[in-house]
Write a protein that holds these residues in place. Structure first.
Motif, PDB file in Angstrom:
ATOM      1  N   LYS A 184       0.809  -1.212   0.000  1.00  0.00           N
ATOM      2  CA  LYS A 184       0.000   0.000   0.000  1.00  0.00           C
ATOM      3  C   LYS A 184       0.847   1.269   0.000  1.00  0.00           C
ATOM      4  CE  LYS A 184      -4.026  -2.043   2.260  1.00  0.00           C
ATOM      5  NZ  LYS A 184      -4.918  -2.026   3.453  1.00  0.00           N
ATOM      6  N   ASN A 185       2.118   1.142   0.352  1.00  0.00           N
ATOM      7  CA  ASN A 185       2.980   2.324   0.402  1.00  0.00           C
ATOM      8  C   ASN A 185       3.488   2.756  -0.970  1.00  0.00           C
ATOM      9  OD1 ASN A 185       3.011   2.825   3.266  1.00  0.00           O
ATOM     10  ND2 ASN A 185       4.190   0.941   3.479  1.00  0.00           N
ATOM     11  N   TRP A 186       3.287   1.912  -1.992  1.00  0.00           N
ATOM     12  CA  TRP A 186       3.619   2.344  -3.347  1.00  0.00           C
ATOM     13  C   TRP A 186       2.527   3.301  -3.834  1.00  0.00           C
ATOM     14  CZ3 TRP A 186       7.969   2.189  -5.928  1.00  0.00           C
ATOM     15  CH2 TRP A 186       8.930   1.218  -5.629  1.00  0.00           C
ATOM     16  N   ARG A 187       2.943   4.453  -4.350  1.00  0.00           N
ATOM     17  CA  ARG A 187       1.985   5.461  -4.813  1.00  0.00           C
ATOM     18  C   ARG A 187       2.320   5.856  -6.249  1.00  0.00           C
ATOM     19  NH1 ARG A 187      -0.584   6.525  -0.147  1.00  0.00           N
ATOM     20  NH2 ARG A 187       0.602   6.062   1.728  1.00  0.00           N
ATOM     21  N   ALA A 188       1.284   5.949  -7.052  1.00  0.00           N
ATOM     22  CA  ALA A 188       1.448   6.294  -8.473  1.00  0.00           C
ATOM     23  C   ALA A 188       0.873   7.684  -8.730  1.00  0.00           C
ATOM     24  CB  ALA A 188       0.741   5.261  -9.346  1.00  0.00           C
ATOM     25  N   PHE A 189       1.584   8.464  -9.542  1.00  0.00           N
ATOM     26  CA  PHE A 189       1.162   9.835  -9.854  1.00  0.00           C
ATOM     27  C   PHE A 189       1.228  10.056 -11.367  1.00  0.00           C
ATOM     28  CE2 PHE A 189       2.801   9.769  -5.582  1.00  0.00           C
ATOM     29  CZ  PHE A 189       1.870  10.514  -4.865  1.00  0.00           C
ATOM     30  N   ALA A 190       0.127  10.513 -11.914  1.00  0.00           N
ATOM     31  CA  ALA A 190       0.052  10.854 -13.341  1.00  0.00           C
ATOM     32  C   ALA A 190      -0.134  12.356 -13.453  1.00  0.00           C
ATOM     33  CB  ALA A 190      -1.115  10.116 -14.004  1.00  0.00           C
ATOM     34  N   ASN A 191       0.849  13.008 -14.062  1.00  0.00           N
ATOM     35  CA  ASN A 191       0.822  14.476 -14.185  1.00  0.00           C
ATOM     36  C   ASN A 191       0.650  15.138 -12.814  1.00  0.00           C
ATOM     37  OD1 ASN A 191       1.012  14.085 -16.940  1.00  0.00           O
ATOM     38  ND2 ASN A 191      -1.218  14.131 -17.222  1.00  0.00           N
ATOM     39  N   GLY A 192       1.282  14.554 -11.795  1.00  0.00           N
ATOM     40  CA  GLY A 192       1.253  15.117 -10.448  1.00  0.00           C
ATOM     41  C   GLY A 192       0.049  14.733  -9.631  1.00  0.00           C
ATOM     42  N   GLU A 193      -0.955  14.059 -10.243  1.00  0.00           N
ATOM     43  CA  GLU A 193      -2.152  13.660  -9.505  1.00  0.00           C
ATOM     44  C   GLU A 193      -2.085  12.166  -9.181  1.00  0.00           C
ATOM     45  OE1 GLU A 193      -5.702  14.746 -11.503  1.00  0.00           O
ATOM     46  OE2 GLU A 193      -5.214  16.878 -11.600  1.00  0.00           O
ATOM     47  N   LYS A 194      -2.554  11.832  -7.975  1.00  0.00           N
ATOM     48  CA  LYS A 194      -2.474  10.450  -7.518  1.00  0.00           C
ATOM     49  C   LYS A 194      -3.377   9.547  -8.343  1.00  0.00           C
ATOM     50  CE  LYS A 194      -2.882   7.597  -3.376  1.00  0.00           C
ATOM     51  NZ  LYS A 194      -3.250   7.551  -1.938  1.00  0.00           N
ATOM     52  N   VAL A 195      -2.843   8.344  -8.686  1.00  0.00           N
ATOM     53  CA  VAL A 195      -3.580   7.334  -9.436  1.00  0.00           C
ATOM     54  C   VAL A 195      -3.755   6.116  -8.527  1.00  0.00           C
ATOM     55  CG1 VAL A 195      -3.602   5.885 -11.499  1.00  0.00           C
ATOM     56  CG2 VAL A 195      -2.562   8.151 -11.580  1.00  0.00           C
ATOM     57  N   GLU A 196      -4.888   5.471  -8.639  1.00  0.00           N
ATOM     58  CA  GLU A 196      -5.185   4.330  -7.760  1.00  0.00           C
ATOM     59  C   GLU A 196      -4.282   3.144  -8.082  1.00  0.00           C
ATOM     60  OE1 GLU A 196      -8.934   1.424  -6.460  1.00  0.00           O
ATOM     61  OE2 GLU A 196      -9.166   2.935  -8.036  1.00  0.00           O
ATOM     62  N   THR A 197      -3.769   2.513  -7.033  1.00  0.00           N
ATOM     63  CA  THR A 197      -3.015   1.258  -7.171  1.00  0.00           C
ATOM     64  C   THR A 197      -3.852   0.133  -6.584  1.00  0.00           C
ATOM     65  OG1 THR A 197      -1.880   1.585  -5.059  1.00  0.00           O
ATOM     66  CG2 THR A 197      -0.780   2.401  -7.030  1.00  0.00           C
ATOM     67  N   VAL A 198      -3.742  -1.053  -7.176  1.00  0.00           N
ATOM     68  CA  VAL A 198      -4.568  -2.189  -6.752  1.00  0.00           C
ATOM     69  C   VAL A 198      -3.715  -3.461  -6.778  1.00  0.00           C
ATOM     70  CG1 VAL A 198      -6.759  -1.226  -7.536  1.00  0.00           C
ATOM     71  CG2 VAL A 198      -5.343  -2.542  -9.139  1.00  0.00           C
ATOM     72  N   PRO A 199      -4.078  -4.460  -5.976  1.00  0.00           N
ATOM     73  CA  PRO A 199      -3.387  -5.753  -6.058  1.00  0.00           C
ATOM     74  C   PRO A 199      -3.867  -6.535  -7.266  1.00  0.00           C
ATOM     75  CG  PRO A 199      -5.075  -5.823  -4.348  1.00  0.00           C
ATOM     76  CD  PRO A 199      -5.041  -4.407  -4.856  1.00  0.00           C
ATOM     77  N   VAL A 200      -2.934  -7.177  -7.972  1.00  0.00           N
ATOM     78  CA  VAL A 200      -3.285  -7.965  -9.161  1.00  0.00           C
ATOM     79  C   VAL A 200      -2.586  -9.323  -9.089  1.00  0.00           C
ATOM     80  CG1 VAL A 200      -3.634  -5.934 -10.616  1.00  0.00           C
ATOM     81  CG2 VAL A 200      -1.374  -6.987 -10.504  1.00  0.00           C
ATOM     82  N   LEU A 201      -3.025 -10.234  -9.958  1.00  0.00           N
ATOM     83  CA  LEU A 201      -2.508 -11.595 -10.048  1.00  0.00           C
ATOM     84  C   LEU A 201      -2.464 -12.258  -8.675  1.00  0.00           C
ATOM     85  CD1 LEU A 201      -1.553 -13.833 -11.854  1.00  0.00           C
ATOM     86  CD2 LEU A 201       0.773 -12.966 -11.690  1.00  0.00           C
TER      87      LEU A 201
END
Length: 852
Positions: A782-799
């Protein structure tokens, strides 16, 4: 006995440290352990875990790597849980002076230093509690430092800090009760938690019982109400400083506990808490020399031996004219520690509500400590015991020893069907006879102790007793070869350094499969020499990741280990394992005996844009063939696509099979219901050997087929022979190339900043939001954070929930992915605020004391 003086105190303090140090120098020189010989201690957990982690800590001290997150740990994980469990000892700062290829020598030196400090700490307890200096006090300190617990648990070097601190914590409790001064207790308990929260937790439990014991001993009260009325101030101080200890430790305690919640240790089993006895009358074996050694370290009786004299003195002392109230308190404390090991319910509570996986009695040193303190009190009484009393006690000890040995032999030979594992114990008649002889000698000397020579002989015999027990426990160890270790690590370090300069330093992230010769299956070789890998072995391993990797064919021996044996080209490409360290020749001390090869023509990526099915894909246990096929179908976007085929195998005769294929392919075997190590698998008459000893199940490569070539496969000793044929399957090289080529087209161009662990993903513009998802081979956190053009993007568990996915937003072409451990920042803030609050509380208390 001698009264205290500054000179006397200094001399005895130095001797308490120097005597075990000189003894260990002699023992290690005799065995030939580095730096005194060609052997090393790279065995058990020292070889598979601690040494590798010490190497990483060395790099941290030199400004390399990150204390917060590392891709050398389990494909990528927060480093703080691992540090909290293994690396918080202040002794570890000495590894600053080590190198990767001689770190085994530094392990020996630090082990010797820790054991010497155990003796020094015990002597401080004896000297400050009983206000006496004496040679017998030095002998008792020596006994604690080289107790049965240390003799078998020394390979878990991280736990020795807890052994050092226990006498000091007990001393702190005494100061809190007797002198109303609690800071020493606060400092020592906090250090116990910080250096290793696992044993720190046990020390907290011990502190409660020792506080009650010492308080009741110092105040004669008859009721619970009377106890609290008379000891209100000390009780409140104990609680206050105990809470502050936990709060001050938050900076490492909270991240560690959060990390442990991701391991397999959170699994609950009712059997763990059933109140059955873990051992019976065989326990009395432990009244004599300890039968535990390296071969029985994972399952054994409690190892607490601290000399035959210790048990003899306690038995004599408690059976005679000891004050009844004090006697009850002592027996009560001994009973609590005994039941904490014997009754499974209590044993689970002491071991953080878990069944210990090997080394089953990790609080055994606490019993050693209490036995020694009670025996030393018996010495201080100065009583000359009558020969008849000693003979009677000696006979009882001998009878109990023989009963213990008889029951242990019976259990070992006959009992096979108990609902729990019977302790694996050595039954040595030589040790029985030696134990009985030692009891007889002690009785003879005690009967003539008025003579000065006999007192000297008593102390000397006690030193020999403890020394002999320690040597016989450790000499059976499967010691490593120091020269080989140095040579192998030089080669691995050269390859890793070259790889990092070629890739990571240039912003290119890729993982490595290491086929060079390594120490103990190379589970943590990536940590040792610093490269991103897949294999990992630690008590903090992410269990969701481990179980998922196992579900796609990788070998996992237990909840603490995952190996990269069992991968295919497809799973390697998916997991971004793009390079291999291979041998150019025989690995020697010469340089350049290695090569770095690129696995694929198309470079794999840390991230791929895949259909959303990858998010909800749940893999089944013990069904890796089907699981890998399902992942391949998802990548191809075709439910009819089949990567793994088992139809090309025919049964020739019993235990013998023939595999052929019109197209080229690789043949594997996967038998989840079999223990692979018990099978005999031959291909064209030659036995199959894996790079790592596969004990359970995994994809095991058997050979190539295609055209006129065929494989004759023999599988012997299978317990489910009807399932062997279906467990042999082929992966077509053409189909595997097809799915890899499909993945390469979905690969996202990525740059990696090794200093900040930050990724920058350059994606294609998505026309429709929500149809695609970015799969990364980064373990979900959960501590990994994604940002697109400076705005936060949702991260989710996969596989199967094991890996990090990113919701690919519409129209975005650049995503920054970084690790922000907010819980760590919060935990550090709690510790700092607690320190500030403590300063205020202590300052206020001192001002109030002065005003009075």
């Amino acid at each position: 006995m001698k009264k205290q003086s500054t000179v006397c105190t200094t001399i005895y303090t130095l001797l308490s440290f120097a005597i075990p140090m000189l003894f260990l120098v002699g023992v290690f020189a005799w065995i030939g352990i580095t730096p005194f010989g060609a052997k090393n201690l790279m065995m058990s957990d020292l070889g598979t875990q601690y040494t590798e982690f010490f190497s990483y800590f060395n790099r941290l001290l030199h400004g390399e790597g990150s204390i917060l997150y590392s891709f050398t740990v389990g494909m990528g994980d927060s480093f703080l849980p691992l540090a909290g469990y293994y690396l918080m000892s202040p002794f570890n700062f000495l590894f600053y002076f080590s190198k990767t290829d001689n770190i085994d020598m530094w392990v020996t030196l630090i082990l010797m230093l820790k054991i010497s400090c155990i003796s020094g700490a015990m002597y401080q307890y004896i000297q400050r509690t009983y206000k006496q200096h004496s040679p017998i006090g030095l002998a008792f300190s020596f006994a604690y430092a080289l107790s049965g617990f240390v003799g078998v648990y020394y390979t878990n070097i991280m736990w020795l800090d807890g052994v050092i601190l226990l006498p000091l914590v007990a001393l702190g409790i005494q100061k809190l009760v007797d002198e109303k001064a609690g800071l020493f207790f606060l400092i020592t308990l906090t250090l116990s938690i910080v250096t290793n929260y696992y044993l720190g937790y046990m020390t907290c439990l011990f502190s409660i019982f020792y506080f009650l014991y010492w308080t009741l001993r110092q105040t004669d009260v008859q009721t619970v109400k009377g106890f609290f009325q008379k000891n209100k101030e000390s009780t409140l101080s104990f609680v206050k400083y105990g809470i502050f200890s936990g709060l001050l430790s938050s900076f490492i305690l909270i991240p560690s506990l959060l990390g442990m919640m991701q391991t397999g240790k959170t699994n609950f089993s009712i059997q763990t808490f059933l109140p059955y006895p873990r051992f019976g009358l065989e326990f009395f074996m432990q009244l004599g020399f300890d039968n535990t050694d390296f071969s029985t370290r994972l399952g054994h009786l409690p190892s607490f031996y601290v000399g035959g004299l210790t048990i003899l003195l306690i038995a004599l002392h408690l059976s005679l004219d000891e004050d009844l109230r004090i006697k009850r308190l002592k027996l009560g404390l001994l009973l609590i520690l005994f039941l904490s090991m014997n009754i499974q319910t209590f044993n689970a509570v002491w071991h953080m509500f878990q069944n210990a996986a090997g080394f089953p009695y990790r609080n055994g040193y606490m019993l050693s400590f209490i036995l020694l303190t009670f025996a030393y009190e018996a010495v201080l009484k100065g009583r000359v015991y009558r020969l008849g009393e000693m003979r009677k006690t000696g006979i009882w000890m001998t009878v109990l020893l023989m009963v213990g040995y008889a029951v242990a032999f019976f259990e070992k030979e006959v009992i096979k069907s108990l609902p729990f594992e019977v302790d694996k114990m050595q039954v040595s008649v030589i040790l029985l006879l030696a134990s009985i002889s030692a009891i007889g000698l002690y009785i003879f000397i005690l009967a003539h102790q008025k003579r000065r020579a006999m007192k000297f002989l008593l102390v000397s015999l006690f030193f020999v007793d403890i020394g002999f027990n320690f040597v016989h426990m450790m000499h059976s160890g499967e010691f490593g070869n120091s020269h080989q270790f140095t040579n192998v690590q030089k080669v691995n370090q050269e390859a890793a350094t070259e790889f990092n300069q070629r890739t990571l330093a240039k912003g290119q992230f890729s993982r490595v499969s290491n086929e060079l010769r390594q120490v103990d299956n190379a589970y943590n070789e990536s940590i040792l020499v610093n490269y991103p890998g897949v294999s990992s072995y630690s008590s903090t391993l992410n269990d969701k990741l481990r179980s998922t990797l196992s579900a796609i064919g990788l070998f996992s021996r237990n909840e603490r280990r995952i190996s990269d044996v069992g991968t295919t080209d497809f799973t390697n490409y998916l997991l971004n394992v793009g390079y291999t360290f291979t041998k150019k020749g025989v690995v020697t001390s010469q340089t350049n005996q290695w090569a770095i090869t690129q696995k694929f023509k198309q470079k794999p990526s840390i991230a791929y844009t895949l259909d959303r099915e990858i998010k909800d894909l749940n893999l089944k246990e013990e069904d890796a063939i089907e699981n890998v096929d399902r992942v391949a179908k998802t990548v191809m976007g075709n439910d009819k696509f089949t990567l793994l085929e088992s139809g090309s195998t025919t049964e020739k005769s019993k235990d013998e099979y023939k595999t052929t294929s019109k197209t080229e392919g690789k043949v594997y075997i996967y038998l989840p219901k079999e223990k692979f190590e018990h099978l005999i698998v031959l291909v064209n008459g030659k036995r199959v050997k894996t790079r790592v000893n596969v004990k359970t199940d995994a994809f095991v490569y058997l050979g190539d087929v295609g055209g006129e070539s065929e494989l004759i496969i023999q599988v012997k000793r299978a317990t489910h022979p009807d399932e062997v044929k279906d467990g042999i399957f082929c992966i077509s090289k053409a189909k595997e190339a097809q799915v890899i080529n499909k993945l390469s087209k979905k690969a996202i161009s990525t740059s990696y900043d090794v200093k900040t662990n930050q990724f920058t993903l350059k994606t294609e513009k998505q026309k429709d939001k929500g149809k695609k998802i970015i799969f990364t081979s980064i373990p979900y956190d959960k501590n990994w954070r994604a940002f697109a053009n400076g705005e936060k993007v949702e991260t989710v568990p996969v596989l199967n929930g094991a890996f990090l996915g990113i919701e690919n937003p519409k129209g975005v072409t650049r995503i920054v992915l970084r690790h922000d451990p907010l819980a760590t920042y919060f935990a550090t803030g709690v510790s700092l605020l607690s320190l500030f609050a403590l300063c205020i509380v202590e300052t206020k208390a001192r001002l109030e004391t002065r005003q009075k």
